[in-house]
Scaffold this active site. Structure first.
Site, PDB file in Angstrom:
ATOM      1  N   ASP A 180       7.075  13.016   0.939  1.00 59.52           N
ATOM      2  CA  ASP A 180       5.562  12.771   1.547  1.00 59.52           C
ATOM      3  C   ASP A 180       5.463  12.611   3.026  1.00 59.52           C
ATOM      4  O   ASP A 180       4.487  12.579   3.814  1.00 59.52           O
ATOM      5  CB  ASP A 180       5.276  11.331   1.105  1.00 59.52           C
ATOM      6  CG  ASP A 180       4.523  11.321  -0.206  1.00 59.52           C
ATOM      7  OD1 ASP A 180       4.181  12.175  -0.824  1.00 59.52           O
ATOM      8  OD2 ASP A 180       4.456  10.259  -1.098  1.00 59.52           O
ATOM      9  N   ASP A 224       3.724  13.702 -10.720  1.00 58.03           N
ATOM     10  CA  ASP A 224       4.261  12.476  -9.977  1.00 58.03           C
ATOM     11  C   ASP A 224       4.918  11.384 -10.771  1.00 58.03           C
ATOM     12  O   ASP A 224       4.880  11.254 -12.173  1.00 58.03           O
ATOM     13  CB  ASP A 224       2.901  11.849  -9.262  1.00 58.03           C
ATOM     14  CG  ASP A 224       3.513  11.344  -7.958  1.00 58.03           C
ATOM     15  OD1 ASP A 224       4.606  11.226  -7.606  1.00 58.03           O
ATOM     16  OD2 ASP A 224       2.461  11.319  -7.045  1.00 58.03           O
TER      17      ASP A 224
END
Ligand code: DGJ
Length: 759
Positions: free
Chosen positions: A549, A479
């Site tokens: 997301d 990430d």
């Protein structure tokens, strides 16, 4: 032979069955582009394609009586200030203050295959027989510099790759203040530019605009390829559709700041540039040093936008993505992030994993919150040691327990970042990117480690490699949750600060190279607050990208549809999450959430223990369905059919390369009363083959009581399968009764159509 050279050794024709790319040496020694488009015959000279004329207020760049005005010449890799007034591909600041340069053709070389650009990632070839590379050597005598222009053509892909390399041979140091990967001059401006813009949670929205005089740019200055403007863009003819017409696609194999720029002149020509964003870039070269640009990828389609996407999908799937996971079936995973956030302990994780195992999931992924003092966003990043309050046996212990259940284990990391509340920061406060005596901007309470410094990469590498070596790890989610500000390295000299952005990206590639080399069996998935770093550089290391997301089954249709223009389904991380959706609060039925997520690398992002028994049965069925179809979905040809950016519906289909099997998805946003039938026209099938057509619809049991006239007959048809020819399905279309959406009992409905050739 893919590259022909004219008898006078000055005209080069790169040609495969898809396109021709032709260039020549101009009278001033610089390179001119003559044509890029559908493949044409080879001939001894293409001089007739050179256009020269009288233009008022022009300056000419060859001895009188020459009329060579570079402003009107279609050049290969132009500079500014020598009669071309358009934006240049490069600029070199010299010791005497001059920025004028003129690289003249010296020689060429044609080599089989494709040279590596390491340490930069680039497209590959598996054997030299797959294509050829033309290397043009040009020289600028006044600076004692050599410029190499690389062109690689694939035999079986409508793809050309380009890059440039500058070498300073002797003389005095120079500074490159702009060094783009490629420039392409086109003879007209009858194009529309498609870009894929957005933000967190709504990545890669499709934007289309008509080209006009002046500059239109698609760029990121965020130190990342960004959610805001993906580096991929398209120029298409106004009449081009998904299924027919000409389109050119551009991307770069790079993960940092980028510039894709299209400039149209008032006399109606177009210049396309792409490469590292010149702002904040300057690269000082001393004698003996060189600078290699990232690789640009050009795609050509004469078969519409779907044809262009297939060109990029095939290249990415087979020659950008590499390693053992390129060709392996991708595991169906369950990630705990939306289930627990950072608030978990080992017992809770094991409970979630057990249920995942029950339904047939293959990989459990432990997300953020497992290390250091990471109980919220304020602390812990930089300390890659398991928090034993949460996980008493560490990652080793947990991974062994997960493996013992019969699941593979995956782990989240965010290696480029640090919280100030961490042991790493306390020991090395100068290791973050930050300008002296300036405020340090923060994002999600975190700071960016200076990966332009090798010692920083070394330290992070040693921590993370230790965790991986000790535990049983099959998957890593990498990430990166903020963009770069105050891009200044406290480990570099003032005169080298212009290198920091690019060296930082090279540092990320260095860490990726080390980890993927030492742990070749690990499947990497890149992520950046969802899809803020969805690019070809990342895909060289991580075959999958967490797309967004935003896991809302309705909004995901747009995000995945937009992403599919430039990137294959095998790279699109797509998970079923809980309702109400965490990002939108929307209630999309479980069937639609799965029907969207199937068209990517499938998984779950929730705690299955919170589902009802009935829902669990459906999830089991979904997992089984994906296992049976993932090869088709990840390796087949994808066609967009109906755009969610244009109306109430979305449609797409993936067709196996051998056209024996296909799977189509149809999605409807809002239901309508008293709606009639619709014709769903498919694409990509073999017109002469007969297919068995089966609908997969999740009927709401409340509608099983036949209180709607004719419902019993409609339900009966759901269990029958039709047999139709490919041409009927593509041209007449499959008639769908819109009651099929009403009987799902809500909005945001969908259905799948399975097709299998029977003759
Ligand atoms: C952002 C990612 O996109 C999420 O999936 C999750 O991994 C969080 N970061 C964790 O902090």
């Amino acid at each position: 032979m893919l590259i022909s050279v004219s008898p006078n050794a000055e005209t080069f024709h790169l040609r495969n069955r898809f396109f021709s790319y032709i260039m020549t040496v101009m009278e001033n020694g610089q390179m001119e582009n003559l044509y890029f488009g559908k493949a044409v015959h080879e001939r001894p000279s293409f001089a007739y394609l050179h256009e020269e004329g009288l233009h008022g207020m022009s300056a000419f760049n060859a001895p009188e009586p020459s009329r060579l005005c570079l402003s009107f010449a279609r050049q290969e890799y132009p500079s500014y200030g020598t009669s071309d007034f358009r934006c240049p591909a490069f600029e070199i600041e010299q010791r005497n203050g001059s920025r004028i340069s003129a690289f003249k053709f010296r020689s060429y070389e044609i080599i089989p295959g494709k040279p590596s650009l390491a340490p930069l990632p680039a497209a590959t070839m598996e054997s030299d027989a797959e294509g050829e590379t033309l290397i043009l050597k040009l020289a600028d005598d006044a600076t004692d510099m050599t410029l190499y222009l690389f062109y690689t053509i694939y035999a079986d892909l409508p793809i050309l790759t380009r890059s440039a390399k500058f070498e300073l041979n002797g003389g005095t140091p120079v500074t490159l203040t702009r060094a783009l990967s490629m420039s392409l001059d086109l003879p007209d401006m009858a194009y529309e530019m498609m870009t894929f813009t957005g933000a967190w949670g709504r990545e890669r929205s499709v934007r289309t605009r008509k080209l006009d005089h002046g500059v239109q740019a698609n760029f990121s200055m965020r130190g990342s390829s960004s959610a805001e403007m993906n580096p991929f863009f398209i120029l298409k003819r106004p009449e081009t559709t998904e299924h027919q017409g000409e389109a050119l696609g551009f991307n770069i194999v790079y993960s940092g700041s980028h510039l894709g720029q299209v400039e149209c002149t008032s006399d109606g020509t177009t210049r396309v540039l792409t490469g590292i964003h010149p702002d904040n870039f300057s690269w000082r070269l001393t004698p003996g040093e060189s600078f290699q640009t990232p690789e640009a990828i050009l795609g050509y389609s004469g078969d519409g936008l779907n044809g262009l996407s297939r060109a990029f999908h095939d290249l990415i799937r087979t020659r950008i993505v590499r390693g053992v996971w390129r060709d392996r079936p991708r595991p169906i995973l369950l990630n705990n992030w939306e289930a627990t956030g950072m608030n978990f302990d080992e017992a809770l994780i094991l409970k979630i994993a057990e249920k995942a195992k029950d339904v047939g999931v293959e990989l459990f992924v432990l997300d953020d919150g497992w290390f250091g003092a990471r109980n919220d966003e304020h602390a812990g990043l930089g300390d890659w040691v398991a928090n034993t309050d949460k996980l008493p046996g560490g990652i080793k212990g947990l991974s062994e327990k997960i493996e013992a259940m019969g699941l593979k284990f995956g782990l989240w990391i965010e290696p480029e970042m640090v919280n100030k509340d961490s042991d790493l920061y306390r020991a090395h406060p100068d290791w973050i990117l930050s300008a002296p005596n300036r405020f340090q901007s923060h994002g999600r309470f975190q700071y960016v480690l200076d990966f332009s410094r090798k010692e920083v990469v070394d330290q992070v590498h040693s921590q993370i490699a230790k965790v991986i070596r000790e535990a049983k790890i099959s998957y890593i989610k990498w990430d990166s949750n903020r963009y770069i500000t105050e891009c200044y390295s406290n480990g570099s000299a003032p005169e080298d600060q212009g290198k920091t952005f690019h060296k930082h990206i090279l540092g990320i590639y260095d860490l990726y190279t080390r980890l993927t080399t030492e742990f070749p069996e690990i499947l990497f998935e890149s992520c950046s607050s969802g899809g803020a770093r969805y690019d070809l550089g990342m895909l060289c290391f991580a075959p999958q990208t967490w797309t967004s997301d935003n896991t809302d089954g309705y909004e995901r249709q747009r995000i995945q549809y937009g992403t599919s223009y430039g990137y294959p389904l095998s790279s699109i991380g797509a998970h079923v999450s809980a309702v109400p959706n965490h990002q939108t609060g929307r209630l999309v039925p479980l069937s639609t959430r799965a029907n969207v997520a199937y068209f990517g690398t499938f998984g779950y992002e929730l705690d299955l223990n919170r589902l009802s028994a009935d829902e669990i049965e459906k999830v089991k069925d979904q997992v089984k369905f994906m296992k049976a179809n993932r090869e088709l979905i990840h390796r087949g040809d994808f066609y967009r059919l109906i755009s969610p950016f244009e109306g109430n519906e979305t449609g797409w289909i993936v067709v196996g390369k051998d056209k024996k099997k296909a799977l189509a998805g149809f999605y409807q946003c809002l239901n309508n009363a008293n709606a009639g039938w619709l014709r769903f026209r498919l694409a990509g099938l073999d017109p002469n083959r007969k297919y068995r057509v089966a609908l997969r619809v999740d009927v709401d049991p409340r509608y099983l009581a036949p209180f709607i006239p004719g419902l019993d007959r409609l339900l009966a048809t759901l269990n029958q399968s039709a047999e139709l020819y490919g041409d009927e399905l593509m041209y007449a279309g499959l008639p769908l009764n819109r009651m099929l959406f009403v009987i799902q009992g809500c909005d945001f409905t969908s259905l799948l159509i399975e097709l299998e050739a029977i003759e």
